[in-house]
Design a protein around this motif. Structure first.
Motif, PDB file in Angstrom:
ATOM      1  N   GLY A  87      22.403 -13.087 -18.572  1.00 16.25           N
ATOM      2  CA  GLY A  87      23.495 -12.121 -18.667  1.00 16.25           C
ATOM      3  C   GLY A  87      24.397 -12.137 -17.456  1.00 16.25           C
ATOM      4  O   GLY A  87      25.629 -12.108 -17.578  1.00 16.25           O
ATOM      5  N   THR A  88      23.800 -12.229 -16.285  1.00 12.38           N
ATOM      6  CA  THR A  88      24.579 -12.280 -15.039  1.00 12.38           C
ATOM      7  C   THR A  88      25.418 -13.547 -14.969  1.00 12.38           C
ATOM      8  O   THR A  88      26.587 -13.517 -14.590  1.00 12.38           O
ATOM      9  N   ALA A  91      28.328 -13.188 -17.434  1.00  7.69           N
ATOM     10  CA  ALA A  91      29.284 -12.165 -17.005  1.00  7.69           C
ATOM     11  C   ALA A  91      30.137 -12.637 -15.835  1.00  7.69           C
ATOM     12  O   ALA A  91      31.245 -12.141 -15.633  1.00  7.69           O
ATOM     13  N   ASP A  93      31.735 -15.366 -15.534  1.00  7.14           N
ATOM     14  CA  ASP A  93      32.956 -15.998 -16.038  1.00  7.14           C
ATOM     15  C   ASP A  93      32.891 -16.012 -17.560  1.00  7.14           C
ATOM     16  O   ASP A  93      32.335 -16.923 -18.159  1.00  7.14           O
ATOM     17  N   ARG A  94      33.450 -14.992 -18.168  1.00  4.09           N
ATOM     18  CA  ARG A  94      33.385 -14.824 -19.617  1.00  4.09           C
ATOM     19  C   ARG A  94      34.249 -15.826 -20.393  1.00  4.09           C
ATOM     20  O   ARG A  94      34.211 -15.849 -21.615  1.00  4.09           O
ATOM     21  N   TRP A 102      36.418 -15.723 -24.928  1.00  7.66           N
ATOM     22  CA  TRP A 102      35.402 -14.750 -24.524  1.00  7.66           C
ATOM     23  C   TRP A 102      34.022 -15.283 -24.882  1.00  7.66           C
ATOM     24  O   TRP A 102      33.846 -15.935 -25.911  1.00  7.66           O
ATOM     25  N   GLU A 104      30.012 -13.801 -25.138  1.00  8.16           N
ATOM     26  CA  GLU A 104      29.207 -12.582 -25.076  1.00  8.16           C
ATOM     27  C   GLU A 104      27.819 -12.829 -25.655  1.00  8.16           C
ATOM     28  O   GLU A 104      27.678 -13.353 -26.766  1.00  8.16           O
TER      29      GLU A 104
END
Length: 139
Positions: A87-88, A91, A93-94, A102, A104
């Motif tokens: 997750g880090t 996050a 660089d989305r 994007w 996710e």
């Protein structure tokens, strides 16, 4: 020249490779799980695109999957640490350096897997949605 889809999946694999866990792409589960954990990126499904006509563009919400696997006595904590690090990394660089609109990740679906004669595995599939557009469905 690779397609946008392949370029994006390669960039996602590179992002996962920067983590302490071993990151593979499209491989079968090896006999041994490294102490730091194991990540296997599955290409997944691009799904049906939304289409705009002027100019022609195909807008995808491609669902790739990351299989996260840990083994050992403290596998609950190791799994939590591994999924949090994914997750880090995402996050940070989305857009994967501007390749995607994007990126996710969704919550993992963990499961404990017994292994005969060895410590149990804790594994989970983490769906990752890649939003991107392309002018050609095959290029």
């Amino acid at each position: 020249m690779p397609t946008p889809r392949e370029t994006i999946l390669t960039a996602l694999h590179a992002r996962l490779s920067a983590l302490p866990a071993t990151a593979l792409r499209g491989e079968v589960l090896p006999e041994r799980v490294p102490a730091e954990g194991l990540l296997i990126l599955r290409d997944g499904e691009p799904g049906e695109p939304e289409i705009t006509l002027s100019p022609l563009a195909y807008h995808y919400q491609h669902r790739a999957e990351i299989e996260a696997v840990v083994q050992g006595a403290d596998r609950d904590t190791a799994f939590d640490t591994l999924t949090a690090s994914i997750g880090t990394a995402l996050a940070a660089d989305r857009t994967l350096g501007g390749l995607c609109d994007w990126v996710e990740a969704e919550a993992p679906r963990p499961v404990d897997l017994p292994v005969e004669g060895a410590a149990s595995l804790k594994a989970g599939v983490i769906p990752v949605v890649l939003h991107y557009s392309t002018a050609d469905q095959l290029a």
